[in-house]
Each structure stands twice: as structure tokens, then as C-alpha cells.
Design a protein around this motif. Structure first.
Motif, mmCIF file in Angstrom:
data_model
loop_
_atom_site.group_PDB
_atom_site.id
_atom_site.type_symbol
_atom_site.label_atom_id
_atom_site.label_comp_id
_atom_site.label_asym_id
_atom_site.label_seq_id
_atom_site.Cartn_x
_atom_site.Cartn_y
_atom_site.Cartn_z
ATOM 1 N N ALA A 166 42.584 -31.637 -33.499
ATOM 2 C CA ALA A 166 44.128 -30.867 -34.187
ATOM 3 C C ALA A 166 44.457 -30.512 -33.330
ATOM 4 N N LEU A 167 44.264 -29.606 -32.079
ATOM 5 C CA LEU A 167 45.012 -28.717 -31.814
ATOM 6 C C LEU A 167 45.193 -29.704 -30.488
ATOM 7 N N ALA A 168 44.562 -31.103 -29.895
ATOM 8 C CA ALA A 168 44.868 -32.088 -29.251
ATOM 9 C C ALA A 168 46.348 -32.918 -29.973
ATOM 10 N N HIS A 169 47.156 -32.465 -30.891
ATOM 11 C CA HIS A 169 47.980 -33.012 -31.453
ATOM 12 C C HIS A 169 49.065 -32.848 -30.150
ATOM 13 N N PRO A 170 49.683 -34.004 -29.973
ATOM 14 C CA PRO A 170 51.447 -33.380 -29.531
ATOM 15 C C PRO A 170 52.663 -32.978 -30.920
ATOM 16 N N GLY A 171 53.316 -31.681 -29.678
ATOM 17 C CA GLY A 171 53.628 -30.390 -30.977
ATOM 18 C C GLY A 171 52.841 -29.362 -31.573
ATOM 19 N N GLU A 172 51.676 -29.137 -31.054
ATOM 20 C CA GLU A 172 50.834 -28.265 -31.355
ATOM 21 C C GLU A 172 50.540 -27.046 -30.561
ATOM 22 N N VAL A 173 51.001 -25.526 -31.096
ATOM 23 C CA VAL A 173 50.687 -24.786 -30.145
ATOM 24 C C VAL A 173 49.886 -24.220 -30.326
ATOM 25 N N ALA A 174 49.087 -23.542 -29.703
ATOM 26 C CA ALA A 174 48.525 -22.255 -29.695
ATOM 27 C C ALA A 174 48.221 -21.418 -29.076
ATOM 28 N N ALA A 175 47.878 -19.783 -28.929
ATOM 29 C CA ALA A 175 48.000 -18.629 -28.226
ATOM 30 C C ALA A 175 46.340 -18.293 -28.220
ATOM 31 N N LEU A 176 45.895 -18.589 -26.853
ATOM 32 C CA LEU A 176 44.556 -18.770 -26.658
ATOM 33 C C LEU A 176 44.756 -17.353 -25.867
ATOM 34 N N TYR A 177 43.215 -16.282 -26.893
ATOM 35 C CA TYR A 177 42.857 -14.854 -26.425
ATOM 36 C C TYR A 177 41.892 -14.698 -25.793
ATOM 37 N N MET A 178 41.833 -13.923 -24.389
ATOM 38 C CA MET A 178 40.461 -13.951 -24.053
ATOM 39 C C MET A 178 39.571 -15.192 -23.082
ATOM 40 N N ALA A 179 41.005 -16.187 -22.785
ATOM 41 C CA ALA A 179 40.630 -17.884 -22.262
ATOM 42 C C ALA A 179 40.627 -17.358 -21.047
ATOM 43 N N LYS A 180 40.431 -16.614 -19.967
ATOM 44 C CA LYS A 180 40.629 -17.420 -19.316
ATOM 45 C C LYS A 180 39.395 -17.788 -18.202
ATOM 46 N N ARG A 181 38.283 -17.285 -19.234
ATOM 47 C CA ARG A 181 37.285 -18.018 -18.365
ATOM 48 C C ARG A 181 37.089 -19.322 -19.335
#
Ligand code: SAH
Length: 262
Positions: A166-181
Motif C-alpha cells: 500500500a505504501l508503494a502506491h503513487p501519491g501515498e504519503v507517510a510520516a515516519l517517526y524514528m526512521a533514520k536507521r
């Protein structure tokens, strides 16, 4: 004979959001509770400016968790909160951003309930909101994304698993917390599920603080650009959002300091 404690009105333990860092993004309710507190138990993300609002004589205790570094065990934090509250002290448990997001709030509420202590939750401005403001973008847009995912890069088991397809769909927006690593891991999962290599990825480090930095990249270049940038503060990662282009020409607002607020 009833103890004195029994006559004292019980102040609910306040589970308070400190916002993303800047003192001027604190709610007035948070400000009042911090100023009135006998004990402030705060996590690592809460800025010194905000802690300085506690009255002289208040007990200010650091009880933080650090991504992969030294941490105070959750049970010890729970014991600190309930222990102080049971003495009748006005306790503020201060967390970065909004306490209802990635803040282990339920564990603390369970401990308060087990101790028979009342509590209240005070919302705060979450990092995703502050980071969106920093890049001049809306988190939802008609025709682009009618929903938004707030995700963590890692959980107790390691890198967190998500609905990559689902996340790979064009137009999808996600906010990732704690994701640097988790950059390389998330990149790999998304590419495997067909995400476009030029999908925008934007990191906002220290959102809403004086040292805020923005890194605009793409899914293909994300891990390398991130390593080159050497971000060492808390950072929010957006998948599917680039900074608004005109933003670079707009003068940035500088967060107010405590002195300016007073
Ligand atoms: N409850 C917090 C999130 C806690 S998890 C909130 O609502 O914002 C900690 C993560 O939040 C960090 O690893 C980082 O991804 C993000 N974060 C917190 N403050 C931030 C800030 N000022 N700028 C960018 N990201 C931030």
C-alpha cells in the motif's frame, strides 16, 4: 485517624505533550500545568527552554528513552510517576510532541490505573505537523492522498513491518517517526513492492526548533543522502512529499525564545 493525604484534593497526574521543541508551540494548558507542577518527569526530547518554565524548587527529572542509546526502563519511569503522585505531589509527565503518538502512553496509564491514580492527557503538536509546516506542505490533498499514515521506523522487535504494498502506491504519503536507521530497510521494502525510485523523500531534523534542517531527496538516493547529511537530531521522514518549491524563497519564521514570549 484519616491521614492528611486523604483530605487533600487529588490532582490528576498530567500526561502532557511538550510539542516538537519550540517553547511557542506549547499549549497554554501545558504551560499552566508545568508552572504549577511539584514534579516534572520529562523525556529526552523536551527542550531546556520548556523545562525552565517549571517553578524554582520543582523537582525536574529526566527519564528518557533514547533510540538505541541509554534508556530508563519503562517500569522505573512508571514507578517514578506513581511514587511521586502517591505523595500528593502535582506531577507532570512531559513528553515530546503529542503524548498519544509513539510515547508508550498506555504503559504509564496502566500503572496509574493500577495505583488508583487519576490522570489527564494534554495533547501537543506532533512532529509530523511541525515538519509539514517546515516544508510548506499539507499532509493531505484532494486528488493526491485522502489519508495519511503515521509510522514508526523501528519497534521492539527491530525494524517495524508495515503494509509496504500500500505504501508503494503513487501519491501515498507517510510520516515516519524514528526512521533514520531504517532508511535502507524501508527503501528496500518499497522498491520490492514497485515504488518509483523518484518518489520524494523529505527529512526534517529538529522541526520547529532554531536548528531545523531539511533534507529533500528521493527513494533511490535516500540512504546515501542521509548518511552524507550527518543528521544527529530527531528527524521526521516523509515518504511521498517534497518541500514546496516556492518555500525556499519565503523567509523562514524564527521560533520565539522564552524571553521574547515573556
Ligand atoms: N510523541 C512524539 C514522537 C515521539 S517518537 C510526537 O508526537 O512528535 C520520537 C521521534 O519523533 C523522533 O525519533 C523523531 O522521528 C520524531 N520527532 C520528535 N520531535 C521532533 C522534531 N522536533 N523534529 C523532527 N522529528 C521529531
Amino acid at each position: 485517624m484519616p491521614s492528611q493525604l486523604a483530605h487533600r484534593p487529588v490532582t490528576p497526574v498530567a500526561l502532557v505533550g511538550a510539542g516538537p521543541g519550540g517553547i511557542d508551540l506549547l499549549t497554554i494548558r501545558a504551560l499552566r500545568l508545568i508552572e504549577a507542577a511539584d514534579v516534572v518527569i520529562h523525556d529526552r526530547l523536551v527542550s531546556g527552554d520548556i523545562l525552565a518554565l517549571a517553578r524554582a524548587g520543582a523537582h525536574v527529572i529526566a527519564a528518557g528513552k533514547q533510540g538505541f542509546g541509554p534508556t530508563t526502563p519503562q517500569e522505573a519511569i512508571n514507578a517514578l510517576i506513581t511514587g511521586h503522585a502517591l505523595t500528593g505531589a502535582r506531577v507532570v509527565r512531559l513528553k515530546g510532541g503529542d503524548p498519544v503518538l509513539f510515547g508508550r502512553l498506555d504503559e504509564e496509564i496502566a500503572a496509574l490505573e493500577a495505583a488508583g491514580l487519576p490522570y489527564e492527557i494534554v495533547p501537543g503538536v506532533t512532529a509530523a505537523s511541525a515538519a509539514a509546516a517546515a516544508i510548506g506542505q499539507s499532509l493531505t490533498q484532494r486528488g493526491r492522498n485522502s489519508g495519511l499514515r503515521l509510522l514508526t521506523g523501528h519497534d521492539m522487535q527491530g525494524f517495524a513491518d508495515h503494509d509496504w504494498r500500500a505504501l508503494a502506491h503513487p501519491g501515498e504519503v507517510a510520516a515516519l517517526y524514528m526512521a533514520k536507521r531504517a532508511a535502507r530497510f524501508v527503501q528496500g521494502r518499497l522498491m520490492m513492492h514497485g515504488a518509483a525510485p523518484d518518489t520524494p523523500v523529505t527529512l526534517v531534523e529538529n522541526a520547529a526548533r532554531a536548528d531545523e534542517r531539511i533534507l529533500a531527496t528521493t527513494l533511490a538516493d535516500w540512504p546515501t543522502d542521509l548518511a552524507d547529511a550527518g543528521l544527529d537530531g530527531p528527524a521526521l521522514t516523509f515518504l511521498g512529499l517534497a518541500p514546496r518549491e516556492a518555500r525556499a524563497r519565503i523567509p523562514q519564521t524564527t521560533p520565539l525564545t522564552r524571553q521574547e514570549l515573556a
